[in-house]
Motif scaffolding. Structure first.
Motif, PDB file in Angstrom:
ATOM      1  N   GLY A 507       0.807  -1.232   0.000  1.00  0.00           N
ATOM      2  CA  GLY A 507       0.000   0.000   0.000  1.00  0.00           C
ATOM      3  C   GLY A 507       0.830   1.267   0.000  1.00  0.00           C
ATOM      4  O   GLY A 507       0.532   2.219   0.707  1.00  0.00           O
ATOM      5  N   ARG A 508       1.915   1.304  -0.797  1.00  0.00           N
ATOM      6  CA  ARG A 508       2.815   2.450  -0.786  1.00  0.00           C
ATOM      7  C   ARG A 508       2.554   3.413  -1.941  1.00  0.00           C
ATOM      8  O   ARG A 508       3.190   4.461  -2.014  1.00  0.00           O
ATOM      9  N   ASN A 509       1.695   3.022  -2.881  1.00  0.00           N
ATOM     10  CA  ASN A 509       1.488   3.870  -4.056  1.00  0.00           C
ATOM     11  C   ASN A 509       0.269   4.771  -3.828  1.00  0.00           C
ATOM     12  O   ASN A 509      -0.883   4.327  -3.888  1.00  0.00           O
ATOM     13  N   SER A 510       0.538   6.039  -3.606  1.00  0.00           N
ATOM     14  CA  SER A 510      -0.554   6.955  -3.279  1.00  0.00           C
ATOM     15  C   SER A 510      -1.463   7.213  -4.480  1.00  0.00           C
ATOM     16  O   SER A 510      -2.645   7.520  -4.321  1.00  0.00           O
ATOM     17  N   SER A 511      -0.917   7.083  -5.710  1.00  0.00           N
ATOM     18  CA  SER A 511      -1.727   7.342  -6.906  1.00  0.00           C
ATOM     19  C   SER A 511      -2.945   6.421  -6.961  1.00  0.00           C
ATOM     20  O   SER A 511      -3.985   6.797  -7.504  1.00  0.00           O
ATOM     21  N   ILE A 512      -2.802   5.211  -6.437  1.00  0.00           N
ATOM     22  CA  ILE A 512      -3.949   4.277  -6.425  1.00  0.00           C
ATOM     23  C   ILE A 512      -5.098   4.904  -5.636  1.00  0.00           C
ATOM     24  O   ILE A 512      -6.268   4.883  -6.066  1.00  0.00           O
ATOM     25  N   PHE A 513      -4.763   5.525  -4.504  1.00  0.00           N
ATOM     26  CA  PHE A 513      -5.804   6.148  -3.672  1.00  0.00           C
ATOM     27  C   PHE A 513      -6.366   7.408  -4.333  1.00  0.00           C
ATOM     28  O   PHE A 513      -7.562   7.648  -4.329  1.00  0.00           O
ATOM     29  N   TYR A 514      -5.419   8.221  -4.923  1.00  0.00           N
ATOM     30  CA  TYR A 514      -5.888   9.460  -5.561  1.00  0.00           C
ATOM     31  C   TYR A 514      -6.832   9.145  -6.717  1.00  0.00           C
ATOM     32  O   TYR A 514      -7.909   9.740  -6.846  1.00  0.00           O
ATOM     33  N   LEU A 515      -6.433   8.186  -7.571  1.00  0.00           N
ATOM     34  CA  LEU A 515      -7.292   7.843  -8.716  1.00  0.00           C
ATOM     35  C   LEU A 515      -8.592   7.196  -8.238  1.00  0.00           C
ATOM     36  O   LEU A 515      -9.683   7.464  -8.766  1.00  0.00           O
ATOM     37  N   GLY A 516      -8.487   6.361  -7.206  1.00  0.00           N
ATOM     38  CA  GLY A 516      -9.698   5.742  -6.615  1.00  0.00           C
ATOM     39  C   GLY A 516     -10.627   6.809  -6.080  1.00  0.00           C
ATOM     40  O   GLY A 516     -11.866   6.756  -6.275  1.00  0.00           O
ATOM     41  N   GLY A 517     -10.030   7.803  -5.404  1.00  0.00           N
ATOM     42  CA  GLY A 517     -10.818   8.911  -4.846  1.00  0.00           C
ATOM     43  C   GLY A 517     -11.498   9.692  -5.955  1.00  0.00           C
ATOM     44  O   GLY A 517     -12.686  10.049  -5.847  1.00  0.00           O
ATOM     45  N   ILE A 518     -10.740   9.980  -7.014  1.00  0.00           N
ATOM     46  CA  ILE A 518     -11.309  10.739  -8.137  1.00  0.00           C
ATOM     47  C   ILE A 518     -12.479   9.975  -8.757  1.00  0.00           C
ATOM     48  O   ILE A 518     -13.551  10.551  -9.042  1.00  0.00           O
ATOM     49  N   ILE A 519     -12.294   8.650  -8.942  1.00  0.00           N
ATOM     50  CA  ILE A 519     -13.385   7.832  -9.521  1.00  0.00           C
ATOM     51  C   ILE A 519     -14.622   7.905  -8.624  1.00  0.00           C
ATOM     52  O   ILE A 519     -15.758   8.072  -9.094  1.00  0.00           O
ATOM     53  N   ALA A 520     -14.409   7.805  -7.315  1.00  0.00           N
ATOM     54  CA  ALA A 520     -15.535   7.847  -6.370  1.00  0.00           C
ATOM     55  C   ALA A 520     -16.255   9.189  -6.444  1.00  0.00           C
ATOM     56  O   ALA A 520     -17.500   9.247  -6.472  1.00  0.00           O
ATOM     57  N   GLY A 536      -4.494   8.525   0.597  1.00  0.00           N
ATOM     58  CA  GLY A 536      -3.356   8.796  -0.299  1.00  0.00           C
ATOM     59  C   GLY A 536      -2.396   9.772   0.339  1.00  0.00           C
ATOM     60  O   GLY A 536      -1.169   9.577   0.319  1.00  0.00           O
ATOM     61  N   ALA A 537      -2.962  10.839   0.915  1.00  0.00           N
ATOM     62  CA  ALA A 537      -2.119  11.866   1.541  1.00  0.00           C
ATOM     63  C   ALA A 537      -1.337  11.280   2.713  1.00  0.00           C
ATOM     64  O   ALA A 537      -0.164  11.630   2.930  1.00  0.00           O
ATOM     65  N   SER A 538      -1.974  10.357   3.458  1.00  0.00           N
ATOM     66  CA  SER A 538      -1.251   9.760   4.593  1.00  0.00           C
ATOM     67  C   SER A 538      -0.128   8.840   4.093  1.00  0.00           C
ATOM     68  O   SER A 538       0.903   8.692   4.756  1.00  0.00           O
ATOM     69  N   VAL A 539      -0.318   8.242   2.902  1.00  0.00           N
ATOM     70  CA  VAL A 539       0.768   7.424   2.330  1.00  0.00           C
ATOM     71  C   VAL A 539       1.952   8.331   1.991  1.00  0.00           C
ATOM     72  O   VAL A 539       3.108   7.996   2.255  1.00  0.00           O
ATOM     73  N   ASP A 540       1.664   9.508   1.406  1.00  0.00           N
ATOM     74  CA  ASP A 540       2.744  10.433   1.010  1.00  0.00           C
ATOM     75  C   ASP A 540       3.379  11.132   2.206  1.00  0.00           C
ATOM     76  O   ASP A 540       4.476  11.699   2.090  1.00  0.00           O
ATOM     77  N   ARG A 541       2.697  11.163   3.308  1.00  0.00           N
ATOM     78  CA  ARG A 541       3.189  11.757   4.573  1.00  0.00           C
ATOM     79  C   ARG A 541       3.324  13.274   4.526  1.00  0.00           C
ATOM     80  O   ARG A 541       2.985  13.948   5.459  1.00  0.00           O
ATOM     81  N   SER A 542       3.823  13.815   3.450  1.00  0.00           N
ATOM     82  CA  SER A 542       4.002  15.266   3.363  1.00  0.00           C
ATOM     83  C   SER A 542       2.809  15.891   2.646  1.00  0.00           C
ATOM     84  O   SER A 542       2.501  15.498   1.508  1.00  0.00           O
ATOM     85  N   PRO A 543       2.140  16.882   3.269  1.00  0.00           N
ATOM     86  CA  PRO A 543       1.009  17.538   2.597  1.00  0.00           C
ATOM     87  C   PRO A 543       1.425  18.173   1.273  1.00  0.00           C
ATOM     88  O   PRO A 543       0.666  18.164   0.315  1.00  0.00           O
ATOM     89  N   LEU A 544       2.697  18.690   1.234  1.00  0.00           N
ATOM     90  CA  LEU A 544       3.183  19.336   0.009  1.00  0.00           C
ATOM     91  C   LEU A 544       3.277  18.315  -1.129  1.00  0.00           C
ATOM     92  O   LEU A 544       2.832  18.563  -2.263  1.00  0.00           O
ATOM     93  N   VAL A 545       3.820  17.160  -0.811  1.00  0.00           N
ATOM     94  CA  VAL A 545       3.956  16.106  -1.826  1.00  0.00           C
ATOM     95  C   VAL A 545       2.579  15.597  -2.235  1.00  0.00           C
ATOM     96  O   VAL A 545       2.306  15.377  -3.421  1.00  0.00           O
ATOM     97  N   ALA A 546       1.719  15.415  -1.236  1.00  0.00           N
ATOM     98  CA  ALA A 546       0.361  14.932  -1.529  1.00  0.00           C
ATOM     99  C   ALA A 546      -0.337  15.891  -2.476  1.00  0.00           C
ATOM    100  O   ALA A 546      -0.966  15.479  -3.470  1.00  0.00           O
ATOM    101  N   GLU A 547      -0.207  17.214  -2.214  1.00  0.00           N
ATOM    102  CA  GLU A 547      -0.844  18.219  -3.073  1.00  0.00           C
ATOM    103  C   GLU A 547      -0.282  18.140  -4.491  1.00  0.00           C
ATOM    104  O   GLU A 547      -1.012  18.205  -5.477  1.00  0.00           O
ATOM    105  N   LEU A 548       1.045  17.977  -4.561  1.00  0.00           N
ATOM    106  CA  LEU A 548       1.697  17.918  -5.883  1.00  0.00           C
ATOM    107  C   LEU A 548       1.180  16.715  -6.681  1.00  0.00           C
ATOM    108  O   LEU A 548       0.763  16.847  -7.837  1.00  0.00           O
ATOM    109  N   LEU A 549       1.214  15.538  -6.051  1.00  0.00           N
ATOM    110  CA  LEU A 549       0.838  14.322  -6.774  1.00  0.00           C
ATOM    111  C   LEU A 549      -0.645  14.319  -7.150  1.00  0.00           C
ATOM    112  O   LEU A 549      -1.028  13.901  -8.251  1.00  0.00           O
ATOM    113  N   PHE A 550      -1.467  14.804  -6.236  1.00  0.00           N
ATOM    114  CA  PHE A 550      -2.910  14.864  -6.527  1.00  0.00           C
ATOM    115  C   PHE A 550      -3.176  15.877  -7.657  1.00  0.00           C
ATOM    116  O   PHE A 550      -3.983  15.633  -8.555  1.00  0.00           O
ATOM    117  N   SER A 551      -2.413  16.996  -7.645  1.00  0.00           N
ATOM    118  CA  SER A 551      -2.556  17.987  -8.717  1.00  0.00           C
ATOM    119  C   SER A 551      -2.174  17.379 -10.053  1.00  0.00           C
ATOM    120  O   SER A 551      -2.828  17.607 -11.070  1.00  0.00           O
TER     121      SER A 551
END
Lengths: 813, 106
Positions: A507-520, A536-551
């Motif tokens: 469960g280390r790939n945050s994109s799975i959660f981001y894409l799952g979230g977007i689909i939902a 997904g954000a908790s997988v990335d640990r850093s809010p900055l990184v989470a924002e970047l990847l989700f963007s």
């Protein structure tokens, strides 16, 4: 030094004076003093002092090699003291002085005296051997002495041995008992006899000679130099002439071999190839014609001038062999470009001589030579050198290395051709992990997800723990899911996400959660969607990184916050990133695939204000900034890099070579061809600063970048010279008129190149260069930095460059 | 220095199978635990001529300088013993013994 003179001192005073002389090791004067005093009346204590003086003087003169004198002095002290005369040192002096008769005359006494110290046996054994050539010595021995009894028998045996009367030899040897001083010589003679019929048995007999025998060292030489390999030339030369003669006889050497041995003495480890070649040539009768020929032929590449001599003595070399020798000789003299041409001539000649039945073999030979030529170019990946490999694979398609070089060599210049070679490589090596991995990455890069999954499966079949293949399968599934989301097939997208989630066991790939979230969210289940996004954000640990990847995901899918679907943000406008955020961002950036870079650049543009707040924070270190710059340069976001570099504290940048480098890199957007005069000059100074500060990382970054700059210059201004490995730079190769005619870029390039050389020059060399350029003399006491500053000014004039850009750096330096 | 062919005791025209057989025989004779250097030399020789392309490469590009000692060793192999004069033997024995004794007494 004068001895103390006293007309008639009392006896006690004599002793005192003599003792003082004795203590001062002035033995000669002590002897004179004692003798003088003893003339008048006997004085036992003084006699003892005299004995000690004799003893001391004896040892003193013996150390100077005056053995007869030492012997007399020793005997004098023995007479006075009555102590044992036969000490090892006395025997040593007698032997060294050649007074064997004295030893022989006292054989029994010395045997008794030397037995306790274990020296009786070697002394007697030596006397016995000396007696073989010395009848006077024999006459001095008691008539019943074993040496007297056995010497004639042994001599008879030796003479019989020379005359080949083996029966007599055997009879004589049987008469020598095992307690005789000649017992080891008996064994030696037996060994020599056996050597003739069975060399190894003879050597085995010799090896039985006692290690404490005085002839043991001789026997060791005999064993080493008469083995089945003959003499050992290296140690043979150090032996006595008579021993060499004996060895030559025992080895049965004839005239040619003796000549060979004599000539061999002239050869030493530093002998040149010419001397070795001529030695083999001149001694070919002894060495054997064929052996000498093979040796000389194998030497030709190292001594090409020997070809004429070789052909005169051994006949003409075949054309192919001549070419081969020529090519190898050129390689050894580093004429690699010429060597390549000669190898190509070799191929032409090989084909010209080809018979039908040779075709397949010659194909393989040519393929091997073409690959070798590629290697001679330093495995340089240019169009011309890669042609060697292409030709080689046409003739022999089973060479992994050639495919690897072609694939990586063509990757940048001709990606399609590179892929075609990768396909060919996989045709011949379908289970090769390197090729499969490269094919998997290439398929992922061009969006061929099904193919990528196929290659990843093939890899996992071979190596079930291959994490790269597993990651690639996940990315392929996600890539496919993105495509399905874009086309509105959310159910299929969800299936791909589920498949990706199965593969991502940790469960280390945050994109799975981001894409799952977007689909939902797109399916109308905002609550579940937001929950997945938070996961997904908790997988990335850093809010900055989470924002970047989700963007990035939203940009890739073309989703905006406008309309009915609202997407959460992980950082608000006032978010202050900490060091951990910046470090996580730098790490994450490096792993983002190239196809996502456009989306990444957009996402970074939005996040720039937040990132800048982090870079300006007090707790952010220079290393944090360097890591971030490095990652931004790696993903080629020079806009963001430029903004961040501009925000750096001035003092920090002036002191950090690496940060300064990234500022220049951002200014020219990573392209050496966009390097302006100011940036290029600054780079040159940063490099000097790096050298002064021992900043290896900074120096390396600049060297690599400037290397691209120079190669860019040469590719436009100079003819292609791919085989030239030398980087010789002649700063005076152009005259003033030529320099004036050059473009500014070219002049700048020459200036920078000369600047680069300066840092490797000593201060005196820099001063000499400054004198040469300026035509003026400068004091040798000038500081290095002052000389450099002055030289830079003169170089700027020489290359017609604007010095205004330099002033601040010169002052700074 | 011996050529790989000489070291493995195979003719220059030996094929893959013959070379492998010779290599295994040599390894049996010189196992690594007994003589590491000899085993390494055998292994290096085998790798140099193991396959046909290897042998072509060796024939074309080998630039190993031959060692003079291996050339002379063959020429200096002993022949039939020529018996030395008794005087030569006795002189060598006496001189050698004297030198050894003097060295010991020092």
């Amino acid at each position: 030094m004068k001895s103390p003179q006293s007309p008639s001192p009392p006896p006690d005073q004599h002793i005192t004076v003599a003792r003082q002389l004795l203590d001062g090791k002035r033995f000669k004067e002590a002897i004179a003093t004692c003798k003088e005093a003893l003339k008048s009346r006997p004085n036992p204590p003084l006699e003892q002092v005299l004995a000690q003086a004799y003893q001391g003087r004896a040892l003193e003169v013996a150390a100077k090699g005056m053995f007869p004198e030492a012997i007399v002095l020793w005997e004098n002290q023995a007479k006075i003291t009555g102590q044992a005369l036969w000490q090892p040192c006395y025997v040593n002096w007698l032997l060294a002085a050649g007074q064997y008769n004295k030893l022989a005359s006292q054989a029994d006494t010395l045997t008794a005296a030397l037995t306790p110290c274990g020296m009786a046996r070697p002394v007697l054994e030596t006397l016995a051997l000396l007696a073989l050539n010395d009848s006077k010595l024999l006459a001095q021995l008691p008539a019943d002495h074993p040496i007297v009894k056995h010497q004639p028998v042994l001599l008879k045996a030796l003479n019989a041995y020379t005359r080949r009367e083996d029966g007599v030899v055997e009879d004589c040897l049987q008469q020598i008992p095992s307690r005789s001083p000649y017992r080891e010589v008996r064994t030696l003679l037996k060994g020599l006899l056996t050597l003739e019929t069975d060399r190894s048995a003879g050597l085995a007999t010799l090896s039985r000679i006692a290690t404490d025998s005085v002839i043991h060292p001789l026997v060791e030489h005999l064993i080493r130099q008469t083995s089945e390999h003959g003499i050992d030339p290296r140690s043979y030369g150090q032996l006595e002439n008579k021993l060499q003669t004996l060895l030559n006889k025992l080895n049965g050497y004839g005239k040619h071999q003796l000549d060979l041995i004599r000539n061999l003495k002239k050869i030493n480890p530093d002998s040149s190839e010419r001397i070795l070649f001529e030695f083999a040539l001149n001694n070919r009768q002894a060495l054997g014609e064929e052996s000498a020929r093979r040796y000389c032929r194998a030497m030709l590449w190292a001594y090409p001038d020997g070809l004429k001599l070789y052909e005169r003595h051994f006949g003409a070399l075949p054309t192919l062999e001549k070419l081969r020798q020529k090519a190898l000789a050129l390689e050894s003299s580093l004429g690699l470009r010429d060597a390549i041409w000669v190898w190509q001539d070799y191929i032409v000649e090989l084909r010209r001589q080809q018979r039908d039945e040779d075709a397949a073999h010659n194909d393989l030979v040519e393929a091997i030579i073409q690959r070798y030529c590629f290697r001679l170019t330093g495995s340089n990946h240019s169009c011309r050198t890669l042609k060697f490999l292409i030709k080689s694979l046409e003739l022999d398609p089973l060479d992994k290395d050639s495919y690897s070089h072609l694939i990586s060599g063509l990757h940048k210049t001709d990606p399609k051709e590179s892929l075609a070679w990768l396909d060919k490589a996989l045709e011949h090596f379908p289970k090769d992990l390197d090729f499969l991995t490269q094919a998997m990455h290439a398929a992922t890069e061009r969006g061929a997800f099904k193919k990528a999954v196929g290659y990843a499966r093939a890899i996992l079949d071979i190596d079930s723990l291959n994490s790269t293949a597993r990651e690639c399968m996940i990315e392929s599934r996600l890539g496919h899911a993105r495509k399905q989301i874009q086309t509105g097939r959310l159910d299929l997208a969800q299936q791909e996400i589920a498949a990706a989630a199965d593969l991502d066991v940790h469960g280390r790939n945050s994109s799975i959660f981001y894409l799952g979230g977007i689909i939902a969210i797109l399916s109308g289940d905002a609550e579940r969607g937001n929950g997945l996004l938070q996961q997904g954000a908790s997988v990335d640990r850093s809010p900055l990184v989470a924002e970047l990847l989700f963007s990035i995901e939203r940009i890739e899918l073309g989703l905006t916050n406008r309309g009915k679907n609202k997407y959460p943000s992980f950082v608000d406008k006032k978010y202050q990133p900490d060091r951990a955020d910046l470090q996580a961002l730098a790490r994450k950036l490096a792993g983002i695939p190239k196809k996502l870079w456009p989306a990444l650049h957009k996402a970074l543009a939005t996040l720039q204000p937040v990132i800048l707040r982090g870079t300006k924070a007090k707790q952010t270190s220079e290393d944090d900034l360097i890591d971030l710059c490095q990652s931004l340069a790696a993903v080629e976001d020079y806009t963001c890099l430029r903004r961040i570099c501009k925000s750096f504290d001035y003092r920090m940048v002036m002191l950090s070579v690496t940060l300064g480098f990234y500022q220049v890199l951002a200014e020219c957007k990573g392209e050496p061809s966009r390097l302006g005069l100011a940036e290029a000059t600054r780079l040159a100074f940063l490099k000097m600063l790096a050298a002064n500060n021992n900043d290896v990382r900074g120096a390396k970054l600049i060297t690599q970048f400037m290397g691209r700059y120079y190669s860019g210059l040469s590719s436009t201004d100079e003819p292609e010279d791919e085989y030239d490995e030398s980087d010789e730079f002649d700063p005076d190769q152009f005259d003033a008129k030529q320099i004036r005619s050059f473009s500014e870029d070219k002049r700048l390039g020459l200036f920078l190149r000369e600047m680069t050389h300066i840092e490797y020059m000593s201060t005196s060399e820099i001063l000499a260069r400054l004198t040469a350029i300026s035509g003026r003399q400068f004091p040798s006491t000038m500081e290095r930095q002052d000389i450099i500053s002055e030289l830079i000014r003169n170089l700027m004039q020489k290359y017609h460059l604007d010095a205004a850009h330099l002033e601040e750096y010169i002052d700074f330096e | 220095m011996k050529t790989p062919f000489e070291l493995l005791e195979v003719p220059d025209e030996a094929d893959d199978a013959a070379i492998k057989k010779a290599y295994l025989r040599k390894v049996r004779e010189n196992p690594p635990e007994r003589d590491g250097a000899a085993f390494q030399a055998i292994r290096t020789a085998y790798e140099a001529i193991q396959t046909r392309p290897d042998r072509i490469r060796y024939a074309l590009f080998n630039r190993q300088s031959p060692e003079l000692s291996s050339l002379t060793a063959q020429a200096l192999q002993p022949g039939s013993v020529q018996r030395p004069e008794a005087k030569t033997v006795t002189t060598v024995l006496a001189e050698s013994a004297l030198a050894t004794l003097l060295h010991t007494l020092k």
